[in-house]
Design an enzyme around this catalytic site. Structure first.
Site, mmCIF file in Angstrom:
data_model
loop_
_atom_site.group_PDB
_atom_site.id
_atom_site.type_symbol
_atom_site.label_atom_id
_atom_site.label_comp_id
_atom_site.label_asym_id
_atom_site.label_seq_id
_atom_site.Cartn_x
_atom_site.Cartn_y
_atom_site.Cartn_z
ATOM 1 N N HIS B 71 -7.343 -25.679 -29.164
ATOM 2 C CA HIS B 71 -6.250 -26.315 -29.912
ATOM 3 C C HIS B 71 -5.423 -26.924 -29.353
ATOM 4 O O HIS B 71 -5.022 -26.568 -28.136
ATOM 5 C CB HIS B 71 -5.546 -25.354 -31.048
ATOM 6 C CG HIS B 71 -6.634 -24.823 -31.906
ATOM 7 N ND1 HIS B 71 -6.264 -24.069 -33.042
ATOM 8 C CD2 HIS B 71 -7.998 -24.870 -32.050
ATOM 9 C CE1 HIS B 71 -7.356 -23.777 -33.666
ATOM 10 N NE2 HIS B 71 -8.303 -24.264 -33.065
ATOM 11 N N GLU B 73 -2.131 -26.782 -29.022
ATOM 12 C CA GLU B 73 -1.063 -26.103 -28.339
ATOM 13 C C GLU B 73 -1.364 -25.263 -27.218
ATOM 14 O O GLU B 73 -0.724 -25.166 -26.374
ATOM 15 C CB GLU B 73 -0.500 -24.877 -29.422
ATOM 16 C CG GLU B 73 0.042 -25.405 -30.660
ATOM 17 C CD GLU B 73 -1.034 -25.795 -31.763
ATOM 18 O OE1 GLU B 73 -2.096 -26.261 -31.478
ATOM 19 O OE2 GLU B 73 -0.715 -25.622 -32.977
ATOM 20 N N CYS B 106 -2.020 -22.676 -36.217
ATOM 21 C CA CYS B 106 -2.834 -21.804 -36.836
ATOM 22 C C CYS B 106 -2.570 -20.337 -36.511
ATOM 23 O O CYS B 106 -1.460 -20.124 -35.643
ATOM 24 C CB CYS B 106 -4.287 -22.069 -36.475
ATOM 25 S SG CYS B 106 -4.968 -21.232 -34.770
ATOM 26 N N CYS B 109 -2.833 -19.773 -32.622
ATOM 27 C CA CYS B 109 -1.805 -20.609 -31.648
ATOM 28 C C CYS B 109 -0.341 -19.940 -32.104
ATOM 29 O O CYS B 109 0.288 -19.769 -31.351
ATOM 30 C CB CYS B 109 -1.918 -21.900 -32.071
ATOM 31 S SG CYS B 109 -3.275 -22.775 -31.324
#
Lengths: 195, 195
Positions: B71, B73, B106, B109
């Protein structure tokens, strides 16, 4: 007791304990390197669990790389993806992979394993502080937009805890002095993981 | 309304929106590359927020590398650690870093950001499916063994949602055909993120 457990798991306990011991070896390597004493092995099971091979094994490497996310599970995920290459559909491999880890996966790892679609998890001691497979959160069964997976704890639990306890008795030398022996100050009753 | 918000945030909204627009640019790059349309920017704030510089920016790269954990991040965390090297104490840099991301982090993260000790998070749309900063779990404030951080949502929300919506209207071409248009089947009422 053992009979009940045998029914629940897809693997027999000899196999589970064999790989858990390898995970413990990894946790001891972590201790030697002044890393938080957690280790794991990822094993690919095929042919109705008759065939199995180690595809990755690792220990906590947060201090080595100055990266608090490099828990042993994440290291194994990265190693497997490096090995199989970027064009490999990760769902295909991870759904054949079982994780053996000395301590219950943390929240980050539990959800990462869910995203990767891991087949199954066996762990040693419970993570009372940030366990993501049932102790604090149930990220393996909650189906928060990703995959669910079975997870079983308590295998060679005392041995797994002992390695962590020895680590914390020395103190996490990568922490500041005042934080180093906090577990002993808490009467040493809690061997849960801290980074 | 703005006055109240001004009091709550440590940054003024012009600065927030400026960086949120850069995050949206990243989310559009993701769309062009057939990645889930989420982007982010990490900014180092110093001198009582008077000085700020971008230290990393990224978009979702799960398909590019066949790695469901990549992701935006996580990509930024890795980029920053690569830049500052393994001997740098990551706590020192991340406590100066603010994340601007088009969609609520999420669960994975959110907890990774907690482990790294991020200073603050501003996000665009809410993640109704697996948001870890308040919508599904409150990993930024719950203090599950790691750091807590303030997190604020709803900035340029419609614009952030629109980019995701366009992505899902085309369909996630990396999913099987039967799963590709599931959002449209759900009457398009939910623009939450799916990998």
């Amino acid at each position: 007791m053992q009979t009940n457990q045998m029914k629940k798991y897809s693997l027999n306990e000899d196999v589970i304990n064999y790989y858990m011991k390898l995970a413990i070896e990894q946790s001891k390597i972590a201790t030697d390197k002044l890393e938080v004493a957690v280790g794991c092995v990822m094993v690919k099971f095929t042919n109705n669990n008759q065939d199995h091979e180690i595809v990755a094994q690792s220990h906590n490497k947060t201090n080595q790389y100055g990266n608090a996310t490099l828990h042993c599970e994440i290291n194994c995920i990265n190693e497997i993806l490096d090995k199989y290459g970027q064009n490999y559909d990760e769902q295909q491999i991870f759904k054949q992979i079982t994780l053996f880890v000395t301590c219950e996966p943390c929240i980050m790892c539990a959800y990462s394993l869910s995203l990767m679609g891991i087949k199954e998890v066996y762990f040693g001691c419970y993570n009372e502080k940030f366990g993501g497979n049932g102790t604090i959160l149930d990220l393996n069964t909650a189906n928060y937009g990703a995959n669910t997976y079975p997870s079983y704890g308590g295998f060679l639990e005392e041995e797994c805890k002992q390695v962590l306890k020895q680590f914390y008795e020395k103190g996490n030398l990568n922490l500041d002095e005042d934080k180093r022996h906090r577990r002993k100050k808490k009467e040493d009753k809690d061997e849960s993981v801290s980074s």
